[in-house]
Design an enzyme around this catalytic site. Structure first.
Site, mmCIF file in Angstrom:
data_model
loop_
_atom_site.group_PDB
_atom_site.id
_atom_site.type_symbol
_atom_site.label_atom_id
_atom_site.label_comp_id
_atom_site.label_asym_id
_atom_site.label_seq_id
_atom_site.Cartn_x
_atom_site.Cartn_y
_atom_site.Cartn_z
ATOM 1 C CD GLU A 125 -0.697 0.448 4.179
ATOM 2 O OE1 GLU A 125 -0.427 -1.577 3.900
ATOM 3 O OE2 GLU A 125 -1.773 0.999 4.825
ATOM 4 C CE LYS A 132 -2.801 -3.937 5.773
ATOM 5 N NZ LYS A 132 -2.499 -2.738 5.658
ATOM 6 C CG HIS A 138 -2.564 6.394 6.050
ATOM 7 N ND1 HIS A 138 -3.163 5.835 4.448
ATOM 8 C CD2 HIS A 138 -1.978 4.896 5.755
ATOM 9 C CE1 HIS A 138 -3.035 4.465 4.483
ATOM 10 N NE2 HIS A 138 -2.099 4.074 5.063
ATOM 11 C CG ASP A 194 6.596 -18.940 4.421
ATOM 12 O OD1 ASP A 194 5.618 -18.128 4.399
ATOM 13 O OD2 ASP A 194 6.842 -20.075 3.901
#
Ligand code: NAD
Length: 429
Positions: A83, A263, A376, A279
């Site tokens: 991202e 998030k 962004h 992991d």
């Protein structure tokens, strides 16, 4: 050599120049960087030994977060993420945190929980008593299942029994996994003690596996950011602090917001977890179960005003390893661990949570000021330019043109490319 994570101008130079700068800052060898990263760090033959039905490998961008200082030590932190803006945002926020002395981290012992489910238990109270009465014997059996771990100072530490229903109990064996993530170790412990536990409970063995809610292995990180470094072109620092505190309260009061808040934290955490061969599904599962531990989904990080500074805090489980596991055979993952130079899995956990807190700060500061889209979309425009097929030397120009036109689409990028090419051929004539 003093390790530093402060490397001004890093984003402006070429990839080979960045590798040389990271080599100077961390002591990592430039040849080692090239060998470990070119080709993505994993060949098809090795991948074929990791998982099943392999056709090839799948590469992701590997960047580094700068300016990260944790408990007085500097780290150039590898991040693997697709991202745009995640790495830049974490580096930028870490620079603000650094102005207030960096991140302060407290790390629990590396305790993982092995769960042994017992079913068809005729009398759960008696079973509980019998199991707790055999505590030492069970802990010894648990240790016998993981002799290598015990030799390294780890092993079984505690025993708990929880009643789940009138005929079902679950036994937790708490295991110190030292520098391993511990899933396989803890699963071996569960299998090593299960039959004896069923005998004591006069029941039958059900599941035997670790819990990914590793809440005995939490990391708590805080930071204190002076108001002046938070100011934007249009807002003074104290107004930015107010906005961030309100953003935090929003997440504390509303699970819909808390999910997005978390998030943003996981943008940073997962990128470090993946780069170090850990992991990330285990970390994700643990993070969200922990966020909901009080029965209501809550933010993992919160922000408050303290005098003229902003104080941020994050607490979350962080079951990371610096040894063992499959992915740590990956060349790029091994390079990440060398570059970080961490002394333990706990130190790696502190770094990952710090980058998570930095990512959260960057997001809430942007949301509370300009809105997320400005920064962004500027970075997203580069991906759009690439998707439109822009030549590498044109990507930045095309991205700038579509941002300026406020039309960040593949079509707009194609038009910008055509304009650039037309002016290049006009210049050549
Ligand atoms: P592992 O099986 O490789 O065990 C770690 C090994 O490292 C042990 O043999 C241990 O003795 C050795 N070791 C060497 N130095 C050590 C040190 N300083 N501290 C501790 N151990 C040391 O790996 P693991 O950490 O037990 O399991 C991790 C793997 O399990 C990951 O690949 C994960 O994806 C996978 N897994 C996860 C889940 C889950 O999360 N639900 C379930 C099953 C498997």
């Amino acid at each position: 050599m003093t390790r530093t994570s402060r490397i001004p101008g890093f984003y402006k130079v070429t990839v080979p120049e960045r590798r040389a700068m990271v080599s100077d800052a961390t002591g990592a060898d430039v040849g080692d960087l090239a060998r470990s990263l070119d080709g993505g760090g994993l060949d098809t033959e090795t991948a074929d030994k990791f998982v099943e039905n392999v056709l090839g490998t799948y590469a992701m961008p590997y960047g580094v977060a700068l300016n990260v200082r944790v408990n007085g030590k500097d780290f150039v932190v590898p991040m693997v993420v697709e991202e745009p803006s995640v790495v830049a945002a974490a580096s930028n926020a870490a620079r603000m945190v650094r102005a207030g002395g960096g991140f302060t981290a407290e790390i629990d012992d590396p305790l993982m929980i092995s769960q042994i489910q017992l079913v068809h238990v005729p009398d759960v109270a008696r079973a509980t008593e019998a199991i707790l009465g055999a505590r030492e014997e069970i802990l010894e059996r648990a240790d016998a299942a993981v002799p290598g771990l015990v030799a390294r100072g780890g092993g079984a530490r505690d025993l708990e029994v929880r009643t789940l229903d009138h005929d079902m109990i679950v036994v937790h064996v708490v295991v110190d996994c030292r520098d391993a993530m511990g899933a396989n170790l803890v699963n071996s412990v569960a299998e090593g003690v299960a039959d004896r536990l069923a005998e004591l409970a006069k029941g039958e063995v059900g599941l035997r596996i670790l819990s990914n809610l590793s809440d005995r292995r939490c990391v708590r990180v805080s930071c204190r950011v002076p108001a002046d470094v938070l100011a934007t072109d249009t807002l003074p620092g104290d107004r930015v602090i107010d906005g961030i505190v309100n953003a935090s309260r929003f997440a504390e009061l509303d699970p819909y917001r808390a999910a997005t808040h978390n998030k943003g934290i996981m943008n940073g955490v997962d990128a470090v977890v993946i780069a170090t061969g850990n992991d990330w599904r285990a970390i994700e599962a643990g993070a969200h179960a922990y966020a909901a531990r009080d029965g209501r989904y809550a933010p993992l990080a919160t922000w408050r005003k303290d005098g003229d500074a902003l104080v941020g805090r994050i607490a979350m489980p962080m079951a990371l390893g610096t040894v063992g596991g499959t992915l740590r055979v990956h060349r790029a993952a091994r390079l990440s661990l060398r570059m970080l130079g961490v002394s333990s899995a706990g130190e790696l956990a502190a770094i990952a949570a710090s980058v998570g807190l930095a990512s959260n700060l960057a997001a809430v500061r942007a949301l509370a000021t300009d809105g997320i889209q400005r920064g962004h979309m500027a970075l997203h425009a580069r991906s759009v330019a690439l998707a439109a097929g822009a030549r590498p030397e044109h990507v930045d120009r095309v991205a700038a043109m579509i941002v300026e036109a406020r039309d960040i689409t593949v079509d707009a990028a194609r038009r910008a490319m055509a304009t650039l090419e037309a002016s290049a051929s006009a210049a050549a004539e």
